[in-house]
Scaffold this active site. Structure first.
Site, PDB file in Angstrom:
ATOM      1  CD  GLU A   1      -6.831   6.428  15.189  1.00 17.99           C
ATOM      2  OE1 GLU A   1      -7.236   7.498  14.690  1.00 17.99           O
ATOM      3  OE2 GLU A   1      -7.053   5.314  14.673  1.00 17.99           O
TER       4      GLU A   1
ATOM      5  NE  ARG B   1      -3.663  -1.180  11.485  1.00 16.69           N
ATOM      6  CZ  ARG B   1      -4.218  -0.036  11.080  1.00 16.69           C
ATOM      7  NH1 ARG B   1      -5.478   0.224  11.378  1.00 16.69           N
ATOM      8  NH2 ARG B   1      -3.525   0.842  10.399  1.00 16.69           N
TER       9      ARG B   1
ATOM     10  CB  THR C   1      -7.583  -0.651  14.727  1.00 15.93           C
ATOM     11  OG1 THR C   1      -6.671   0.268  14.120  1.00 15.93           O
ATOM     12  CG2 THR C   1      -8.007  -1.666  13.671  1.00 15.93           C
TER      13      THR C   1
ATOM     14  CE  LYS D   1     -10.871   5.816  10.674  1.00 16.88           C
ATOM     15  NZ  LYS D   1      -9.821   5.049  11.374  1.00 16.88           N
TER      16      LYS D   1
HETATM   17  C1  3PG Z   1      -5.575   3.549   9.501  1.00 17.96           C
HETATM   18  O1  3PG Z   1      -6.445   2.963  10.102  1.00 17.96           O
HETATM   19  O2  3PG Z   1      -4.480   3.060   9.232  1.00 17.96           O
HETATM   20  C2  3PG Z   1      -5.869   4.942   9.156  1.00 17.96           C
HETATM   21  O3  3PG Z   1      -7.035   5.018   8.473  1.00 17.96           O
HETATM   22  C3  3PG Z   1      -4.737   5.637   8.460  1.00 17.96           C
HETATM   23  O4  3PG Z   1      -4.879   5.584   7.116  1.00 17.96           O
HETATM   24  P1  3PG Z   1      -3.688   6.124   6.193  1.00 17.96           P
HETATM   25  O5  3PG Z   1      -2.493   5.233   6.458  1.00 17.96           O
HETATM   26  O6  3PG Z   1      -4.193   5.988   4.782  1.00 17.96           O
HETATM   27  O7  3PG Z   1      -3.411   7.543   6.595  1.00 17.96           O
END
Ligand code: 3PG
Length: 210
Positions: A44, A48, A72, A132
């Site tokens: 994934e 961002r 995201t 999720k």
């Molecule tokens: C995110 O969107 O960054 C994910 O949820 C990952 O979360 P984490 O960095 O706590 O594993």
């Protein structure tokens, strides 16, 4: 609404979906290769960074064996861009009807986020049972999600947010968890150092989780 199929199959590809924020486009293929070398076939890529969409496109085009998702995803425009870039699925931290509809319209499997029983029930009323659970640790942890297994028996989850190599097994032991997501496989400091062998080591360690 006819939901796009496939997200459950993607969740079943392995116990962990690595969540990666790629800051340099020339890291995209080495990251995908490092994960594949460690036995992970799903990634994934969060939307961002300025090179997120190009990174997804690069992986989709050059590494067809890697199932690549856009993370995201907050709105229908990003859903469409992710599909156009070649993403195999989309992940969102939450959900609302227009976002879900856009995944259907694009034919892009969506893993939508939910954190409360009401949010989960809202998704289930739209025909969605694969979700999720986000932000997993901050929203209540594995005890919270376990408590929802009986009343929301059809819902299945990929908990994400605050999960570590040490806690992943607890989550994966829950009856309503298919896989977990996490950034620990390819954290920012490892990516900044370009230390892709570490990513392979982290990926290999995941094989013993599921
Ligand atoms: C995110 O969107 O960054 C994910 O949820 C990952 O979360 P984490 O960095 O706590 O594993």
């Amino acid at each position: 609404m006819t939901l796009s199929p496939g997200i459950r199959e993607i969740m079943q590809k392995g116990p962990v979906i690595p969540v990666v924020t790629i800051e340099h486009l020339d890291h995209a293929i080495p990251i995908a290769d490092a994960l594949a070398e460690g036995g992970i076939s799903v990634i994934e890529v969060t939307l961002r960074s300025p090179v997120s969409m190009d990174s997804i496109a690069a992986i989709a085009k050059n590494r067809p064996g890697m199932t690549v998702g856009a993370g995201t995803v907050l709105n229908p425009e990003q859903m469409k861009s992710a599909k156009d870039a070649g993403a195999d699925f989309a992940v969102s931290p939450g959900a609302y009807p227009k976002l879900v509809q856009s995944s259907v319209d694009c034919g892009l499997p969506l893993l939508p986020g939910a954190a409360t029983a009401s949010e989960m029930m809202t998704l289930m009323a739209m025909g969605i049972t694969a979700m999720k659970f986000f932000p997993a640790t901050a929203a209540g942890g594995s005890g919270y999600l376990k408590a929802l297994a009986a009343p929301l028996a059809e819902a299945e989850f990929c908990p994400t947010g605050g999960i570590t190599p040490e806690t992943a097994a607890d989550w994966l032991a829950l009856p309503n968890v298919i896989c977990v997501g996490g950034s620990w496989l390819a954290p920012n400091h490892v990516l900044a150092a370009g230390d892709f062998a570490v990513i392979t080591d982290h990926a290999r360690a995941c094989a013993t989780l599921g």
